[in-house]
Design a protein around this motif. Structure first.
Motif, PDB file in Angstrom:
ATOM      1  N   GLN A  20       0.829  -1.196   0.000  1.00 21.10           N
ATOM      2  CA  GLN A  20       0.000   0.000   0.000  1.00 21.10           C
ATOM      3  C   GLN A  20       0.868   1.253   0.000  1.00 21.10           C
ATOM      4  OE1 GLN A  20      -2.683  -0.232   3.293  1.00 21.10           O
ATOM      5  NE2 GLN A  20      -3.776  -2.030   2.498  1.00 21.10           N
ATOM      6  N   ARG A  24       0.948   4.207  -2.679  1.00 18.92           N
ATOM      7  CA  ARG A  24       0.717   5.616  -2.364  1.00 18.92           C
ATOM      8  C   ARG A  24       1.822   6.485  -2.929  1.00 18.92           C
ATOM      9  NH1 ARG A  24      -0.802   3.615   2.833  1.00 18.92           N
ATOM     10  NH2 ARG A  24       1.217   4.247   3.673  1.00 18.92           N
ATOM     11  N   GLY A  27       1.289   6.831  -6.570  1.00 14.60           N
ATOM     12  CA  GLY A  27      -0.071   7.194  -6.961  1.00 14.60           C
ATOM     13  C   GLY A  27      -0.132   8.439  -7.818  1.00 14.60           C
ATOM     14  N   GLY A  28       0.708   9.434  -7.506  1.00 16.86           N
ATOM     15  CA  GLY A  28       0.708  10.668  -8.289  1.00 16.86           C
ATOM     16  C   GLY A  28       1.200  10.439  -9.705  1.00 16.86           C
ATOM     17  N   HIS A  31      -1.469   8.533 -11.668  1.00 16.81           N
ATOM     18  CA  HIS A  31      -2.612   9.377 -12.049  1.00 16.81           C
ATOM     19  C   HIS A  31      -2.266  10.252 -13.251  1.00 16.81           C
ATOM     20  CE1 HIS A  31      -6.342  11.581 -11.554  1.00 16.81           C
ATOM     21  NE2 HIS A  31      -5.645  12.710 -11.640  1.00 16.81           N
ATOM     22  N   THR A 154      -7.728  16.155 -10.738  1.00 16.54           N
ATOM     23  CA  THR A 154      -7.241  15.239  -9.706  1.00 16.54           C
ATOM     24  C   THR A 154      -8.180  15.226  -8.506  1.00 16.54           C
ATOM     25  OG1 THR A 154      -4.975  15.774 -10.376  1.00 16.54           O
ATOM     26  CG2 THR A 154      -5.253  14.644  -8.273  1.00 16.54           C
ATOM     27  N   GLN A 157      -7.974  13.697  -2.628  1.00 16.64           N
ATOM     28  CA  GLN A 157      -7.084  12.827  -1.863  1.00 16.64           C
ATOM     29  C   GLN A 157      -5.785  12.506  -2.599  1.00 16.64           C
ATOM     30  OE1 GLN A 157     -10.059  12.064  -3.012  1.00 16.64           O
ATOM     31  NE2 GLN A 157     -10.145  10.004  -3.924  1.00 16.64           N
ATOM     32  N   LEU A 158      -5.730  12.766  -3.901  1.00 17.57           N
ATOM     33  CA  LEU A 158      -4.528  12.487  -4.676  1.00 17.57           C
ATOM     34  C   LEU A 158      -3.725  13.740  -5.010  1.00 17.57           C
ATOM     35  CD1 LEU A 158      -5.468   9.785  -7.369  1.00 17.57           C
ATOM     36  CD2 LEU A 158      -3.737   9.607  -5.586  1.00 17.57           C
ATOM     37  N   GLN A 159      -4.256  14.901  -4.734  1.00 18.54           N
ATOM     38  CA  GLN A 159      -3.634  16.132  -5.220  1.00 18.54           C
ATOM     39  C   GLN A 159      -2.217  16.329  -4.694  1.00 18.54           C
ATOM     40  OE1 GLN A 159      -6.201  19.512  -4.646  1.00 18.54           O
ATOM     41  NE2 GLN A 159      -7.638  18.844  -6.221  1.00 18.54           N
ATOM     42  N   ARG A 161       0.023  14.076  -3.896  1.00 19.55           N
ATOM     43  CA  ARG A 161       0.958  13.188  -4.584  1.00 19.55           C
ATOM     44  C   ARG A 161       1.152  13.593  -6.045  1.00 19.55           C
ATOM     45  NH1 ARG A 161      -2.045   7.949  -2.573  1.00 19.55           N
ATOM     46  NH2 ARG A 161      -3.390   9.539  -1.654  1.00 19.55           N
ATOM     47  N   VAL A 162       0.094  14.086  -6.673  1.00 18.49           N
ATOM     48  CA  VAL A 162       0.224  14.528  -8.063  1.00 18.49           C
ATOM     49  C   VAL A 162       1.085  15.788  -8.143  1.00 18.49           C
ATOM     50  CG1 VAL A 162      -1.035  15.404 -10.071  1.00 18.49           C
ATOM     51  CG2 VAL A 162      -1.919  13.449  -8.798  1.00 18.49           C
TER      52      VAL A 162
END
Length: 232
Positions: A20, A24, A27-28, A31, A154, A157-159, A161-162
């Protein structure tokens, strides 16, 4: 206390949290890879940075040796670029809800490249200061455009990491730009190196305009709803 906290977290990771965590961390990147518009935006920003960032290698020599601007002139050029970034970012922030960010990004890269080329073609301290200000404006504008696209494309919750992945690509391009700038100064004259890097930056903008993707209907509806809210 710090060691105890680390031990607890390590125990959780060994209990099955490692996959996991790696997911994580990537993840960015994943995406951005899934989103065509974000892939285009991050790629264009990295490409523009790869060439425009190299100007800083020869900038001081160009200002002092070619333009004969001295310390004051060189400092004025740097200040003009920085002021332009502030102005460009503030102005662009007022229009991103009504303008396609990809168009802003492409136009900013094209304009920044042309602004860098002009003083190399026609050496003049006054022209260089004006062009550096314009270049700073467009530089600030396309950075705002990329950040706007990340917000639009995005999930919340992903912003983080992106943004981290985008900044990593930007920083890597800036590091490579130092090498590119140094090589071009070695192979070409100061004016030739700056002209080549400005032309390459403009070409990145033109390429973005040619391959730009149309905005989905959902995103257009989001823009219209924000416009209506702003009008109210």
């Amino acid at each position: 206390l710090g060691g105890a906290m680390f031990a607890v977290r390590a125990g959780r990771a060994s209990a099955g949290g490692a996959p996991q965590r790696s997911g994580r961390l990537l993840g960015g990147v994943a995406h951005i890879a899934r989103e065509p518009v974000l892939r285009l935006a991050v790629g264009v920003l990295a490409g523009a940075t790869l060439f425009l960032g190299g100007v800083s290698v020869s900038e001081v020599f160009f200002a002092k040796d070619t333009l004969r601007a001295g310390n004051l002139g060189y400092g004025t050029m740097l200040g003009a670029w920085g002021l332009g970034m502030v102005v460009g970012a503030i102005v662009t922030g007022q229009y991103t809800a009504r303008r396609d960010p990809i168009t802003i990004l492409a136009g900013g890269c094209l304009s920044a490249g042309v602004a860098v080329c002009l003083p190399a073609l026609f050496p003049s301290v006054v022209l260089a200061v004006v062009c550096w200000f314009v270049g700073g404006c467009t530089n600030g504008a396309y950075h705002v455009a990329v950040r706007t696209l990340i917000h639009l494309r995005t999930p919340v919750q992903l912003q983080g990491r992106v943004f981290a992945a985008q900044y990593g690509a930007y920083t890597a391009a800036k590091l490579v730009a130092m090498l590119v700038g140094g090589l071009l100064v070695t192979w070409l004259s100061l004016r030739g190196a700056i002209l080549a890097m400005g032309a390459a930056t403009a070409l990145v903008g033109v390429t973005c305009l040619l391959v730009r993707l149309p905005r989905p209907v959902k995103e257009q509806a989001g823009h219209e709803s924000r416009d209506e809210a702003a009008a109210i």
